[in-house]
Design an enzyme around this catalytic site. Structure first.
Site, PDB file in Angstrom:
ATOM      1  N   HIS A   1       0.839  -1.200   0.000  1.00 31.01           N
ATOM      2  CA  HIS A   1       0.000   0.000   0.000  1.00 31.01           C
ATOM      3  C   HIS A   1       0.884   1.264   0.000  1.00 31.01           C
ATOM      4  O   HIS A   1       0.747   2.134  -0.880  1.00 31.01           O
ATOM      5  CB  HIS A   1      -0.917  -0.028   1.226  1.00 31.01           C
ATOM      6  CG  HIS A   1      -1.848   1.130   1.332  1.00 31.01           C
ATOM      7  ND1 HIS A   1      -3.188   1.049   1.043  1.00 31.01           N
ATOM      8  CD2 HIS A   1      -1.621   2.423   1.670  1.00 31.01           C
ATOM      9  CE1 HIS A   1      -3.742   2.241   1.213  1.00 31.01           C
ATOM     10  NE2 HIS A   1      -2.808   3.093   1.595  1.00 31.01           N
ATOM     11  N   GLU A   2       1.805   1.333   0.943  1.00 32.52           N
ATOM     12  CA  GLU A   2       2.671   2.525   1.034  1.00 32.52           C
ATOM     13  C   GLU A   2       3.608   2.613  -0.165  1.00 32.52           C
ATOM     14  O   GLU A   2       3.890   3.706  -0.655  1.00 32.52           O
ATOM     15  CB  GLU A   2       3.471   2.521   2.341  1.00 32.52           C
ATOM     16  CG  GLU A   2       2.629   2.571   3.612  1.00 32.52           C
ATOM     17  CD  GLU A   2       1.628   3.717   3.661  1.00 32.52           C
ATOM     18  OE1 GLU A   2       1.925   4.805   3.133  1.00 32.52           O
ATOM     19  OE2 GLU A   2       0.534   3.518   4.225  1.00 32.52           O
TER      20      GLU A   2
ATOM     21  N   HIS B   1       1.797   4.365  -2.957  1.00 32.98           N
ATOM     22  CA  HIS B   1       1.810   5.825  -2.806  1.00 32.98           C
ATOM     23  C   HIS B   1       3.169   6.389  -3.203  1.00 32.98           C
ATOM     24  O   HIS B   1       3.276   7.351  -3.962  1.00 32.98           O
ATOM     25  CB  HIS B   1       1.602   6.220  -1.329  1.00 32.98           C
ATOM     26  CG  HIS B   1       0.209   6.044  -0.799  1.00 32.98           C
ATOM     27  ND1 HIS B   1      -0.907   6.458  -1.482  1.00 32.98           N
ATOM     28  CD2 HIS B   1      -0.237   5.536   0.378  1.00 32.98           C
ATOM     29  CE1 HIS B   1      -1.991   6.191  -0.744  1.00 32.98           C
ATOM     30  NE2 HIS B   1      -1.605   5.628   0.382  1.00 32.98           N
TER      31      HIS B   1
ATOM     32  N   ASP C   1      -7.567   7.606   2.694  1.00 34.99           N
ATOM     33  CA  ASP C   1      -7.227   8.045   1.338  1.00 34.99           C
ATOM     34  C   ASP C   1      -8.495   8.366   0.548  1.00 34.99           C
ATOM     35  O   ASP C   1      -8.576   9.379  -0.148  1.00 34.99           O
ATOM     36  CB  ASP C   1      -6.475   6.939   0.579  1.00 34.99           C
ATOM     37  CG  ASP C   1      -5.113   6.636   1.192  1.00 34.99           C
ATOM     38  OD1 ASP C   1      -4.532   7.543   1.807  1.00 34.99           O
ATOM     39  OD2 ASP C   1      -4.655   5.491   1.039  1.00 34.99           O
TER      40      ASP C   1
END
Ligand code: ZN
Length: 291
Positions: free
Chosen positions: A105-106, A109, A181
């Site tokens: 997930h990170e 980004h 988000d």
């Protein structure tokens, strides 16, 4: 005078020079290491209020004191700044599966923040939980933004959707970790359409929503100045912006899947990556050996 609430006082955060002056005042009685550069610190605290800056100095002094240092060092300011922006770091680590999902997930980004133009510079990525977040990707604006372009906002939306897109790409499913988000991008897209005239379809019109209602998420209860039909069009337009940026994020991550995997793997091993580490990965240098 009671009853006079019509005058709104807007407090804008101080500019760089003002931040530097505020830092000077609050550090007057604080012993600083010679490496501490208040001008640089001011540049790295865009959006901080006077109270935040005071808090930053106190927190840094506290951290230095806890380590029995006689002077406050650059790293104390860095850690204090992270604590203020990201919330306190949790001590307990994530379970293995959660760690995997959070890392991808990170990484999603972070990779999009690097690949897309006109985005705020990446600072660091971590899968150490902070505040209510399982992981954090930190971007710090390098300039004071008082006016933003459509392109910047679209890319920002794509970066924010990149976490969820990475989960979809790698695990073929979604987790609830993207809730914050989604809330942020929905609000941005709504402002683009309703306040900033950035939708060709909806035209150069303001559709009154009232910011305070948006913050309370009670906009439906408020009277609005447009028809049911227009409301539907606005919703369609918001969804179309978000869908397009979601697709853009997904496609880009799919094209750069290898880098995505490398960043996520490095995160799983090292928990926190600085911008320089990500640059190395993108340049094709392996950083795993350092761990
Ligand atoms: Zn996220």
């Amino acid at each position: 005078r009671p009853g006079r609430f019509d005058r709104q006082i807007v407090v804008t955060p101080p500019h760089k020079k003002a931040r530097e002056d505020i830092l000077k005042i609050h550090t007057q009685k604080v012993p600083l290491s010679p490496e501490v550069d208040l001008s640089r610190l001011a540049a790295r605290t865009v959006g901080f209020s006077g109270a935040d800056l005071k808090n930053l100095v106190n927190e840094a002094a506290l951290l230095a004191g806890r380590k029995n240092k006689s002077r406050v060092e650059v790293e104390d300011f860095e850690n204090a700044r992270d604590k203020i922006i990201l919330g306190a770091e949790h001590k307990e680590m994530l379970e293995e599966e959660e760690k995997q999902i959070t890392a991808y997930h990170e990484a999603g980004h972070a990779l999009l923040a690097k690949l897309l133009p006109k985005t705020d510079p990446l600072q660091k990525v971590t899968i150490i939980p902070h505040g209510t977040a399982l992981g954090v990707t930190e971007q710090v604006p390098d300039i004071e933004r008082h006016n933003v372009e459509k392109e910047y906002l679209l890319n920002l939306i794509a970066v924010r959707l990149g976490g969820r897109a990475a989960e979809k790409l790698i695990f073929h499913t979604y987790s609830s970790g993207a809730a914050a988000d989604l809330k942020q991008v929905t609000q941005l897209a709504r402002q683009m359409v309703c306040q900033w005239g950035m939708s060709e379809r909806m035209g150069p019109v303001t559709y009154r929503l009232g910011e305070e209602h948006m913050f309370l998420a009670r906009e439906m209860a408020q009277p609005r100045d447009f028809s049911e039909h227009t409301a539907r069009l606005i919703d369609e337009e918001i969804l179309s912006i978000l869908r397009a940026m979601d697709q853009r994020a997904y496609d880009m991550l799919e094209r750069h899947r290898e880098e995505l995997v490398e960043i996520a793997q490095a995160l799983i091993e090292r928990e926190t990556l600085e911008d320089g580490d990500i640059e190395q990965i993108l340049a094709g240098e392996r950083v795993l050996a350092v761990a």
